[in-house]
Design a protein around this motif. Structure first.
Motif, PDB file in Angstrom:
ATOM      1  N   SER A 170      14.498  -0.614   7.410  1.00  0.00           N
ATOM      2  CA  SER A 170      13.937  -1.848   8.197  1.00  0.00           C
ATOM      3  C   SER A 170      12.197  -1.392   8.592  1.00  0.00           C
ATOM      4  CB  SER A 170      14.178  -1.931   9.472  1.00  0.00           C
ATOM      5  OG  SER A 170      14.271  -3.702   9.913  1.00  0.00           O
ATOM      6  N   VAL A 171      12.522  -0.451   9.107  1.00  0.00           N
ATOM      7  CA  VAL A 171      10.889  -0.137  10.052  1.00  0.00           C
ATOM      8  C   VAL A 171      10.046   0.335   8.339  1.00  0.00           C
ATOM      9  CG1 VAL A 171       9.537   1.867  11.858  1.00  0.00           C
ATOM     10  CG2 VAL A 171      11.954   0.676  12.230  1.00  0.00           C
ATOM     11  N   ALA A 172      10.633   0.948   8.228  1.00  0.00           N
ATOM     12  CA  ALA A 172       9.305   1.866   7.080  1.00  0.00           C
ATOM     13  C   ALA A 172       8.434   0.495   6.115  1.00  0.00           C
ATOM     14  CB  ALA A 172      10.483   2.630   6.101  1.00  0.00           C
ATOM     15  N   PRO A 173       9.452  -0.087   5.442  1.00  0.00           N
ATOM     16  CA  PRO A 173       9.175  -1.494   4.885  1.00  0.00           C
ATOM     17  C   PRO A 173       7.993  -2.833   5.657  1.00  0.00           C
ATOM     18  CG  PRO A 173      11.554  -1.883   4.558  1.00  0.00           C
ATOM     19  CD  PRO A 173      11.028  -0.467   5.506  1.00  0.00           C
ATOM     20  N   MET A 174       8.320  -2.463   6.718  1.00  0.00           N
ATOM     21  CA  MET A 174       7.795  -3.471   7.650  1.00  0.00           C
ATOM     22  C   MET A 174       6.412  -3.164   8.276  1.00  0.00           C
ATOM     23  SD  MET A 174      10.329  -5.616  10.097  1.00  0.00           S
ATOM     24  CE  MET A 174       9.451  -6.593  10.794  1.00  0.00           C
ATOM     25  N   VAL A 176       4.692  -0.683   6.135  1.00  0.00           N
ATOM     26  CA  VAL A 176       4.164  -0.731   4.612  1.00  0.00           C
ATOM     27  C   VAL A 176       3.489  -2.292   4.725  1.00  0.00           C
ATOM     28  CG1 VAL A 176       3.661  -0.432   2.506  1.00  0.00           C
ATOM     29  CG2 VAL A 176       5.355   0.765   3.636  1.00  0.00           C
ATOM     30  N   ASN A 177       3.879  -3.748   4.763  1.00  0.00           N
ATOM     31  CA  ASN A 177       3.502  -4.703   5.002  1.00  0.00           C
ATOM     32  C   ASN A 177       2.581  -4.490   5.932  1.00  0.00           C
ATOM     33  OD1 ASN A 177       4.342  -7.463   4.283  1.00  0.00           O
ATOM     34  ND2 ASN A 177       4.046  -7.283   6.410  1.00  0.00           N
ATOM     35  N   ALA A 178       2.822  -4.446   7.470  1.00  0.00           N
ATOM     36  CA  ALA A 178       2.279  -4.414   8.296  1.00  0.00           C
ATOM     37  C   ALA A 178       0.914  -3.758   8.132  1.00  0.00           C
ATOM     38  CB  ALA A 178       2.377  -4.114   9.815  1.00  0.00           C
ATOM     39  N   LEU A 179       0.230  -3.044   7.381  1.00  0.00           N
ATOM     40  CA  LEU A 179      -0.280  -1.988   7.247  1.00  0.00           C
ATOM     41  C   LEU A 179      -1.208  -2.041   5.946  1.00  0.00           C
ATOM     42  CD1 LEU A 179       0.415   1.835   8.195  1.00  0.00           C
ATOM     43  CD2 LEU A 179      -0.967   0.326   9.708  1.00  0.00           C
ATOM     44  N   GLY A 180      -0.614  -3.292   5.181  1.00  0.00           N
ATOM     45  CA  GLY A 180      -1.814  -3.877   4.109  1.00  0.00           C
ATOM     46  C   GLY A 180      -0.627  -3.683   2.785  1.00  0.00           C
ATOM     47  N   THR A 181      -0.094  -2.989   2.573  1.00  0.00           N
ATOM     48  CA  THR A 181       0.665  -2.606   1.456  1.00  0.00           C
ATOM     49  C   THR A 181       0.391  -2.178   0.321  1.00  0.00           C
ATOM     50  OG1 THR A 181       0.637  -4.888   0.000  1.00  0.00           O
ATOM     51  CG2 THR A 181       2.167  -4.788   1.211  1.00  0.00           C
ATOM     52  N   ASP A 182      -0.636  -1.114   0.985  1.00  0.00           N
ATOM     53  CA  ASP A 182      -1.564  -0.628  -0.419  1.00  0.00           C
ATOM     54  C   ASP A 182      -1.461   0.827  -0.128  1.00  0.00           C
ATOM     55  OD1 ASP A 182      -2.821   0.007   2.074  1.00  0.00           O
ATOM     56  OD2 ASP A 182      -4.754  -0.999   1.896  1.00  0.00           O
ATOM     57  N   PRO A 184      -3.129   3.289   1.245  1.00  0.00           N
ATOM     58  CA  PRO A 184      -2.878   4.440   2.477  1.00  0.00           C
ATOM     59  C   PRO A 184      -1.959   3.590   3.514  1.00  0.00           C
ATOM     60  CG  PRO A 184      -5.212   3.786   1.954  1.00  0.00           C
ATOM     61  CD  PRO A 184      -3.889   2.961   0.768  1.00  0.00           C
ATOM     62  N   ALA A 185      -1.528   2.385   3.218  1.00  0.00           N
ATOM     63  CA  ALA A 185       0.294   2.161   4.223  1.00  0.00           C
ATOM     64  C   ALA A 185       1.003   2.403   4.031  1.00  0.00           C
ATOM     65  CB  ALA A 185       0.189   0.598   3.685  1.00  0.00           C
ATOM     66  N   TYR A 186       1.164   3.675   2.252  1.00  0.00           N
ATOM     67  CA  TYR A 186       2.501   3.861   2.218  1.00  0.00           C
ATOM     68  C   TYR A 186       2.226   5.470   2.944  1.00  0.00           C
ATOM     69  CZ  TYR A 186       4.765   0.472  -0.573  1.00  0.00           C
ATOM     70  OH  TYR A 186       5.000  -0.282  -1.023  1.00  0.00           O
ATOM     71  N   LEU A 187       0.588   5.963   2.833  1.00  0.00           N
ATOM     72  CA  LEU A 187       0.763   7.197   3.175  1.00  0.00           C
ATOM     73  C   LEU A 187       1.024   7.333   4.542  1.00  0.00           C
ATOM     74  CD1 LEU A 187      -1.824   8.500   1.169  1.00  0.00           C
ATOM     75  CD2 LEU A 187       0.075   9.155   0.683  1.00  0.00           C
ATOM     76  N   ILE A 188       1.153   6.671   5.389  1.00  0.00           N
ATOM     77  CA  ILE A 188       0.753   6.493   6.641  1.00  0.00           C
ATOM     78  C   ILE A 188       2.159   6.624   7.248  1.00  0.00           C
ATOM     79  CG2 ILE A 188       0.234   5.402   8.949  1.00  0.00           C
ATOM     80  CD1 ILE A 188      -2.550   4.964   8.197  1.00  0.00           C
ATOM     81  N   THR A 189       2.922   5.926   6.602  1.00  0.00           N
ATOM     82  CA  THR A 189       4.104   4.769   6.996  1.00  0.00           C
ATOM     83  C   THR A 189       5.236   6.588   6.656  1.00  0.00           C
ATOM     84  OG1 THR A 189       4.121   2.756   6.155  1.00  0.00           O
ATOM     85  CG2 THR A 189       6.496   3.534   6.451  1.00  0.00           C
ATOM     86  N   MET A 190       4.825   6.941   5.534  1.00  0.00           N
ATOM     87  CA  MET A 190       5.491   8.172   5.597  1.00  0.00           C
ATOM     88  C   MET A 190       5.444   9.491   6.050  1.00  0.00           C
ATOM     89  SD  MET A 190       7.265   6.310   3.782  1.00  0.00           S
ATOM     90  CE  MET A 190       9.063   7.511   3.191  1.00  0.00           C
ATOM     91  N   SER A 191       4.191   9.586   6.194  1.00  0.00           N
ATOM     92  CA  SER A 191       4.180  10.269   7.095  1.00  0.00           C
ATOM     93  C   SER A 191       4.689  10.183   9.071  1.00  0.00           C
ATOM     94  CB  SER A 191       2.270  10.823   7.460  1.00  0.00           C
ATOM     95  OG  SER A 191       1.534  11.006   6.331  1.00  0.00           O
ATOM     96  N   SER A 192       4.614   9.275   9.341  1.00  0.00           N
ATOM     97  CA  SER A 192       5.691   9.004  10.279  1.00  0.00           C
ATOM     98  C   SER A 192       7.079   9.430  10.389  1.00  0.00           C
ATOM     99  CB  SER A 192       4.992   7.674  11.107  1.00  0.00           C
ATOM    100  OG  SER A 192       3.266   7.492  10.962  1.00  0.00           O
ATOM    101  N   ILE A 193       7.419   9.061   8.613  1.00  0.00           N
ATOM    102  CA  ILE A 193       8.624   9.320   8.789  1.00  0.00           C
ATOM    103  C   ILE A 193       9.128  10.996   8.747  1.00  0.00           C
ATOM    104  CG2 ILE A 193      11.017   9.431   6.598  1.00  0.00           C
ATOM    105  CD1 ILE A 193       9.607   6.571   6.901  1.00  0.00           C
ATOM    106  N   GLU A 268       7.090 -12.311   1.294  1.00  0.00           N
ATOM    107  CA  GLU A 268       5.970 -10.839   2.250  1.00  0.00           C
ATOM    108  C   GLU A 268       7.835 -10.163   2.001  1.00  0.00           C
ATOM    109  OE1 GLU A 268       4.966 -12.024   5.992  1.00  0.00           O
ATOM    110  OE2 GLU A 268       3.153 -11.827   5.397  1.00  0.00           O
ATOM    111  N   PRO A 269       8.433  -9.914   0.916  1.00  0.00           N
ATOM    112  CA  PRO A 269       9.700  -9.515   0.604  1.00  0.00           C
ATOM    113  C   PRO A 269       9.231  -8.084   1.362  1.00  0.00           C
ATOM    114  CG  PRO A 269       7.574  -8.707  -1.535  1.00  0.00           C
ATOM    115  CD  PRO A 269       7.018  -9.314  -0.817  1.00  0.00           C
ATOM    116  N   LEU A 270       8.142  -7.285   1.631  1.00  0.00           N
ATOM    117  CA  LEU A 270       8.649  -6.215   2.014  1.00  0.00           C
ATOM    118  C   LEU A 270       8.932  -6.257   4.155  1.00  0.00           C
ATOM    119  CD1 LEU A 270       5.932  -3.280   1.652  1.00  0.00           C
ATOM    120  CD2 LEU A 270       8.319  -3.594   0.857  1.00  0.00           C
TER     121      LEU A 270
END
Length: 457
Positions: A170-174, A176-182, A184-193, A268-270
């Motif tokens: 839930s939090v991770a895909p949302m 990524v979606n909020a950060l732009g779905t590109d 960098p959005a995935y890298l920032i999200t996965m670093s936080s995880i 907005e699937p994510l």
């Protein structure tokens, strides 16, 4: 009763159960975040064909995790007197942020280099995952000599599974979606995880110090003796049912973003995945203690069958309703997760009973070895379902990765393949797993009511 079993603790403080259970959040994040997002990321962001992406993930996730899990399982048994299992959590926690980020940090390069990157980094990822996941699971069987207490412990574990689902699905895909779905959005999200995994494992490591180590440690099962584990009929039946269930879960999980984006046609699937996953997470957290109470009245076997069959039926129904209002999807997501809480809690309780029975009957410490085999099944099943099988199904039905990365629609045939992948195949498989437990697991009456006799298959 064997002296080793007799010297295991009975009841544990609630704070200890909760603190140790926090470690499951890291395990769930490691299992679910790549399972949900990596395939979608590689195909929709990096433009890698689904069959190629699936193979690059599948090979290290299955073959290398087999080696890593078995080595850690046997080593944690043999080193237990000198290197307590809880210390493995510290080792894995320190490496977790680097492993999580590395898998998604695929460089802009040729497809050959990108596939090689995924292969190497995911191999390292699986090594880190093995380092903490196998000893963590093994320790549950050594925390209490009471089967009813072990069911409660698995209830706590599965409740924290819900929190892990909330963060990973839930939090991770949302985010990524909020950060732009590109990228960098995935890298920032996965670093936080990855940082969250570190914190959770440190908490579990600290609370694990409150749990007494067994006063006597039974003879560990040597690596050359691992085939003997498969002569334990109780354990084998649980393993076979777990293979079916985890493959089904992997297929459904990796197909979820495709189902929401293309079959449900959500803009907005994510974001929608995040909302539905949040509902699932709260259903798991609320459902776990309820299923523990159900098992005390109906027994573990019947409870598992009801939950697994319900999970399969809801999955099948959802596949026929992709065009239904989003509110219907919310209800189906909650029902699916509530059923997941049931079979997930009970099957792990049956596993801990099997480990305890082996310790009593054979005088051998098989906790690490059994947990390693179980971990291999979970990881290989999720990998086979979530990467190899999904990739093959989508490719067979004509899913176009180039069109996906360009934002173009998919063909009707590809949409049919997505529904088959998300609903039809997993739904039938979950019903098969329920029949396997119903037919072949024979539970001792006293244990079904929370008594002290391990369940026998």
């Amino acid at each position: 009763m064997n002296t080793v079993a007799a010297k295991l603790p009975g009841r544990l403080a609630t704070s200890t159960k909760a603190g140790f259970g926090v470690g499951q959040v890291a395990g769930q994040l490691f299992r679910d975040a790549p399972s949900l997002l990596l395939m979608f990321y590689l195909t929709n962001v990096m433009g890698v064909a689904p069959a190629i992406a699936g193979t690059a993930i599948f090979v290290p996730k299955v073959f290398f995790s087999l080696v890593f899990d078995l080595w850690i399982g046997v080593a944690s048994d043999r080193l237990a007197p000198r290197f307590p299992r809880r210390r493995w959590l510290l080792v894995g926690g320190l490496a977790a942020p680097f492993a999580m980020l590395g898998v998604f940090a695929v460089p802009e390069a040729s497809m050959t280099f990108q596939v090689a990157w995924v292969f190497v980094t995911f191999s390292a990822y699986m090594a880190v995952y093995s380092t903490f996941s196998v000893p963590y699971l093994a320790q549950f069987s050594e925390m209490s000599s009471d089967p009813a207490e072990r069911t409660e412990l698995m209830g706590w574990k599965h409740a924290f599974t819900g929190l892990g689902v909330l963060m990973s699905s839930s939090v991770a895909p949302m985010a990524v979606n909020a950060l732009g779905t590109d990228r960098p959005a995935y890298l920032i999200t996965m670093s936080s995880i990855g940082v969250i995994c570190l914190v959770c494992l440190l908490v579990a490591w600290r609370f694990a110090a409150r749990i007494p180590e067994p006063a006597e440690v039974a003879t560990p099962l040597a690596a050359r003796d691992l085939p003997r584990a498969f002569t334990d009929r109780r354990f084998m039946i649980l393993c076979l049912s777990a293979i079916v269930m985890t493959v089904a879960a992997g297929i459904s999980y990796a197909s979820f973003p495709f189902f929401v984006k293309y079959a449900m046609a959500r803009e907005e699937p994510l974001h929608d995945i995040g909302v539905m996953s949040a509902i699932m997470a709260f259903a798991v957290m609320g459902g776990s203690p309820l299923w523990v109470m159900v098992s005390k009245r109906l027994g573990k076997k019947l409870t598992y069958v009801l939950a697994a069959a319900g999970h399969g039926l809801v999955t099948l129904v959802w596949g026929y309703l992709p065009d239904a209002p989003i509110e219907v999807a919310y209800v189906l997501a909650g029902l699916m997760a509530a059923c997941n809480a049931g079979w997930g809690t009970i099957v792990l309780s049956l596993l801990s009973d099997s480990i305890a029975a082996a310790r009593e009957e054979y005088g051998e410490n098989r906790a690490g070895s059994y947990s390693a085999i179980w971990s291999i099944i979970e990881k290989a099943g999720i990998a086979m379902g979530g990467t190899l099988i999904v990739g093959l199904i989508l490719s067979a039905f004509g899913f176009d990765a180039a069109a996906a990365s360009a934002g173009m629609p998919q063909s009707p045939r590809a949409l049919a393949g997505i529904i088959v992948s998300y609903s039809t195949v997993p739904g039938i498989a979950k019903l098969v797993a329920a029949v396997m437990i119903w037919r072949y697991v024979h539970e001792h009456p006293s244990n079904s009511q929370g008594g002290a006799t391990p369940a026998h298959a």
